[in-house]
Scaffold this active site. Structure first.
Site, PDB file in Angstrom:
ATOM      1  N   ARG A   1      11.642  -5.263   5.466  1.00 35.09           N
ATOM      2  CA  ARG A   1      11.339  -3.832   5.257  1.00 35.09           C
ATOM      3  C   ARG A   1      12.238  -2.940   6.103  1.00 35.09           C
ATOM      4  NH1 ARG A   1       5.402  -1.882   5.569  1.00 35.09           N
ATOM      5  NH2 ARG A   1       5.404  -3.335   7.312  1.00 35.09           N
TER       6      ARG A   1
ATOM      7  N   ARG B   1      10.508  -1.334  11.769  1.00 33.81           N
ATOM      8  CA  ARG B   1       9.323  -1.087  12.604  1.00 33.81           C
ATOM      9  C   ARG B   1       9.229  -2.145  13.694  1.00 33.81           C
ATOM     10  NH1 ARG B   1       4.395  -0.045   8.462  1.00 33.81           N
ATOM     11  NH2 ARG B   1       3.368  -1.384   9.990  1.00 33.81           N
TER      12      ARG B   1
ATOM     13  N   ARG C   1      -0.968  -9.589  12.821  1.00 31.90           N
ATOM     14  CA  ARG C   1      -1.575  -8.514  12.014  1.00 31.90           C
ATOM     15  C   ARG C   1      -2.352  -9.097  10.839  1.00 31.90           C
ATOM     16  NH1 ARG C   1       3.790  -5.514  10.858  1.00 31.90           N
ATOM     17  NH2 ARG C   1       2.597  -4.390   9.293  1.00 31.90           N
TER      18      ARG C   1
ATOM     19  N   LYS D   1       0.829  -1.216   0.000  1.00 25.62           N
ATOM     20  CA  LYS D   1       0.000   0.000   0.000  1.00 25.62           C
ATOM     21  C   LYS D   1       0.865   1.268   0.000  1.00 25.62           C
ATOM     22  CE  LYS D   1      -2.149  -1.230   3.861  1.00 25.62           C
ATOM     23  NZ  LYS D   1      -1.514  -2.550   4.081  1.00 25.62           N
TER      24      LYS D   1
ATOM     25  N   ARG E   1     -10.611  -0.169   8.410  1.00 24.56           N
ATOM     26  CA  ARG E   1     -10.021  -1.478   8.628  1.00 24.56           C
ATOM     27  C   ARG E   1     -10.977  -2.407   9.352  1.00 24.56           C
ATOM     28  NH1 ARG E   1      -4.471  -0.026   8.695  1.00 24.56           N
ATOM     29  NH2 ARG E   1      -3.065  -1.783   8.826  1.00 24.56           N
TER      30      ARG E   1
END
Ligand code: AP5
Length: 222
Positions: free
Chosen positions: A129, A158, A169, A18, A94
């Site tokens: 990431r 993160r 998640r 995203k 969400r």
């Protein structure tokens, strides 16, 4: 000619791409990017009340309570730049209750893009990431390594990007995704996000260009 401001929503599992696609969409279409994840992370690093409340939820991979997030989105979308340039809503809604809140506020996108990526790919993307705290750019140690040593040395991970938290998640995403499909069914475009990012973007660009043209025709014909 003056173009009509677009209202775009993007959804998809954690690490479906995203944020990466939003960078490209903003470059091409000039929309205001409203990412609830980015807004919340900014509150956390600034140590605000909202940030302090949100922090534990985020770090453990759970959803932040609706009232916090919904208020933030409402405030951001009502600013003049979002009205003039159009917006790109990323990571919201969400859940069913968030989707209902938007409907109640009469906030409706022109199109809702959903990125579809297999679970194993998602986990690998999250774990690799890295973020640049200076430019906000998203990297990946294998797929999109930093351009130079200086950038490389300042990249951060993160706290919610460990394999275990990604799984949690992903589970929460799966429990909630039906709400998005049922609310935005008629304007929902599901895309294969498991391709090179340029390829995914080229499909998105085509869709947004069509919607923009359609909106302009509607405006002309009054
Ligand atoms: P948020 O920041 O929204 O996280 P997320 O939805 O889990 O999505 P990500 O940011 O992890 O992934 P992305 O899809 O943007 O992927 P990216 O482009 O970075 O939310 C974080 C937390 O905030 C939530 O867990 C929750 O606590 C809270 N929160 C946020 N919104 C909320 C809400 N509405 N209600 C309640 N709580 C909320 O890409 C990932 C990696 O893959 C990168 O390394 C990238 O380089 C790489 N990559 C991207 N595209 C490709 C490609 N095509 N090929 C190869 N690699 C790629």
């Amino acid at each position: 000619s003056q173009s009509v401001p677009l209202k775009v929503m993007i959804s998809g599992a954690p690490a479906s791409g995203k944020g990466t696609q939003c960078e490209l969409i903003v470059q091409k279409f000039g929309l205001v990017h409203v990412s609830t994840g980015d807004l919340l992370r900014a509150e956390v690093s600034a140590g605000t009340d909202i940030g302090n409340k949100a922090k534990e939820y985020m770090n453990s991979g759970h959803l932040v309570p609706d009232e916090i997030v919904t208020q933030m989105v409402q405030t951001r979308l009502s600013l003049p730049d979002a009205k003039e340039r159009g917006w790109l809503l990323d990571g919201y809604p969400r859940s069913l209750s968030q989707a209902e809140s938007l409907e109640k506020m009469n906030i409706r996108p022109d199109i809702c893009i959903m990125l579809d990526v297999p679970d194993t790919t998602l986990i690998e993307r999250c774990v690799g990431r890295r973020l640049d705290p200076v430019t906000g750019k998203i990297y990946h140690i294998k797929y999109f390594p930093p351009e130079n040593e200086e950038i490389k040395s300042r990249l951060v991970t993160r706290p919610d990007d460990t394999e275990e938290k990604v799984k949690s998640r992903l589970q929460i995403y799966k429990e909630n995704t039906n709400a998005i499909v049922s609310t935005y069914g008629s304007i929902l475009k599901k895309l294969n996000g498991n391709r090179p990012k340029e390829e995914v973007f080229s499909e998105i660009r085509g869709l947004l260009t069509d919607v923009q043209k359609q909106r302009e025709d509607e405006t002309k014909s009054g």
